[in-house]
Scaffold this active site. Structure first.
Site, PDB file in Angstrom:
ATOM      1  CE  LYS A 105      -3.821   1.813   2.683  1.00 28.67           C
ATOM      2  NZ  LYS A 105      -4.802   1.698   3.951  1.00 28.67           N
ATOM      3  CB  SER A 154      -7.514   3.776   2.883  1.00 30.83           C
ATOM      4  OG  SER A 154      -6.947   3.104   3.690  1.00 30.83           O
ATOM      5  CB  SER A 206      -8.518   0.350   5.519  1.00 29.59           C
ATOM      6  OG  SER A 206      -9.015   1.678   5.537  1.00 29.59           O
TER       7      SER A 206
END
Length: 528
Positions: free
Chosen positions: A128, A203, A227
């Site tokens: 990420k 996210s 997320s």
């Protein structure tokens, strides 16, 4: 219910406004034109092996790391133009590191030694973008950070690299990692591999999308309200939000304030359930012993519970019937295969899950220092006037997304004094949940009311995040598990919850569910 007049007004607006906007969105949203574009089928068999299987084959010299890394590079180049999940690659460096891994195997030899020292030697991984990865961007979707390059690795990234994993790229997030959809004005919007018109979640949506699309086998995500779990759910993969405080959260953007570090969980995302436990063991580092991961789990000796919904909160929508039926099939499988009884339970406090999550994220830290306002995070040392940003957004000139601007505006409505009623609801729920689960309990809970929604849909019902967010506040380990596909060919799934430090239980259940329901499905394959 002892709410003040102001709290009642805020509650009324939270219920009414999103529903009016959603109705308008449905009226003006264009219908689907023709069949949604599918990803190409996976043809290279290396892409259908777990990280554990790949690592073993590399150690045994049945395949080289260079061949594996190249296979994933080829798949990324094939599908990423459709997904927009990888926002920056490091293919050349990854191939050099793969060659070094192959050389290390030739020099050191000894499969058992290599497995112990480098359990992921030669295996590619995606990260990420909000995590620091040396030499890679670390913008978290902010245009003002477009030129920010990490000079060091986040601690958890360092642990994975020392275990032999080879990062091949960083993946998209929502702006500042605080939204249900991975969309920002620096990198753009990420698409769902099962239907490009649907969201990949947020996210960690870039991770969910690229793994679900068969272009990464394992990835690194973080979770403050779902997320990891929402992208895992929407993209049909496994994801684990660990027990609070076990895996380091350091080295992420944005930096944490208030009590956020207590509620964020850094964890693994993967296509195959067998990779969850070894990844957690690596990522937990010196804290791995707290989880007793080497202790075997007998599923027949566990206690099982199911919660069908949040009890009817006015802030969330009803759970899709296909998700309800999928959860019922899990219950039936447990009872038929394991010889156990699954007890349906309810918690009245779950009606207030969104308010609990929202309230606790806004609390000051243990020293009384308040959270950094979201608008300050957006500003990055500059000034951001929200009304002006709204005007600029109307004309397409703002650097910030509608979601980020809306979140900053919503934050302005927060009372400086938390509701005592909501604080009590959390404490009661924590006590009842801890008592129910103990050290041998497992609970099923819906991941979200909707199967992967269309792009931008979460703007109108953001409070549906309550289904995942409440578990962050409770600090419980949760594994998100896929359960096949819906009639729309979109992933179904469920959250598997256990007591604190009982992460091995949820990961053992994930292995069972993968075997029973088929786990991840190649999105290029059609069932119709």
């Amino acid at each position: 219910m002892s709410w003040t007049f102001g709290e009642r007004v805020q509650h009324f607006l939270q219920v009414l406004v999103p529903r009016l906007l959603l109705a308008l969105f449905r009226m003006v949203s264009p219908g689907r034109s023709g069949r949604p574009k599918r990803l190409p089928l996976i043809r290279n068999p290396l892409l259908t092996l777990s990280a554990a299987q790949l690592a073993q084959k590399i150690r045994r010299r049945e395949v080289t790391s260079v061949e594996v890394v190249q296979a994933y590079i080829d798949r990324i180049q094939e599908v990423n133009p459709l997904l927009n999940a990888i926002v920056k690659d490091r293919f050349s460096s990854a191939l050099l590191e793969a060659a070094q891994a192959d050389k290390k195997i030739e020099e050191k030899g000894g499969e058992d030694v290599l497995k112990h020292q480098f359990p992921l030697l030669g295996v590619p991984i995606t990260v990420k973008e909000s995590f620091s990865l040396q030499g890679m961007p670390n913008a978290a979707g902010l245009i003002s950070r477009a030129n920010t390059i990490s000079s060091v690795d986040a601690p958890v990234v360092g642990l994975l690299k020392r275990a032999g994993a080879i990062p091949i790229g960083v993946t998209n997030t929502s702006e500042l990692c605080m939204w249900l959809e991975s969309n920002n004005h620096l990198y753009g919007i990420t698409n769902n591999p099962y239907n490009l018109e649907r969201i990949a979640g947020g996210s960690s949506g870039g991770e969910g999308s690229i793994i679900g699309g068969g272009a990464s086998v394992i990835g690194l995500g973080s979770d403050i309200g779902g997320s990891i779990r929402l992208p895992s759910f929407f993209n049909g993969i496994f994801g684990h939000k660990g027990t609070r405080g076990v895996v380091s959260n350091d080295g992420q953007m944005p930096e944490f304030s208030g009590l956020h570090d207590d509620f964020v969980s850094t964890g693994p995302m993967c296509r195959y359930a067998e990779d969850l436990l070894p990844l957690m063991k690596i990522m937990a580092g010196p804290n791995a012993d707290k989880l007793s991961l080497s202790q075997k789990v007998d599923l027949r000796k566990l206690r099982y519970f199911t919660v069908v919904d949040d009890g009817g909160s006015h802030l969330t929508t009803a759970v899709d019937n296909q998700l309800i039926e999928a959860q019922k099939r899990v219950v039936a499988s447990f009872e038929a295969d394991l010889g156990v009884t699954v007890k349906q339970v309810s918690f009245p406090q779950l009606k207030y899950a969104f308010q609990i999550w929202d309230t606790f994220l806004a609390l000051p830290d243990k020293d009384g220092k308040p959270c950094t306002p979201f608008v300050e995070l957006m500003a990055e040392g500059r000034s951001v006037w929200l009304v002006w940003e709204v005007i600029k957004r109307i004309f397409g000139r703002s650097e910030h997304t509608v979601a980020a601007i809306g979140l900053a505006l919503y934050e302005k409505t927060h009372s400086k004094v938390p509701s005592q009623f909501i604080l009590r609801q959390k404490e009661e729920l924590q006590r009842e949940m801890d008592e129910l689960l103990g050290t041998d309990g497992v609970l099923l809970y819906p991941s979200h009311p909707f199967i992967a929604p269309k792009h931008h849909h979460p703007l109108f019902i953001p409070s549906n995040v309550a289904y995942t967010g409440i578990m962050n506040i409770l600090g419980l380990p949760v594994t998100q598990c896929p359960l096949g596909l819906s009639k729309e060919q979109l992933p179904l799934g469920v959250q598997v919850v256990a007591g604190k430090f009982q992460d091995r239980l949820t990961m053992a259940v994930a292995l069972y569910l993968e075997k029973t329901f088929g786990g991840w499905r190649d999105p290029g394959v059609s069932d119709d």
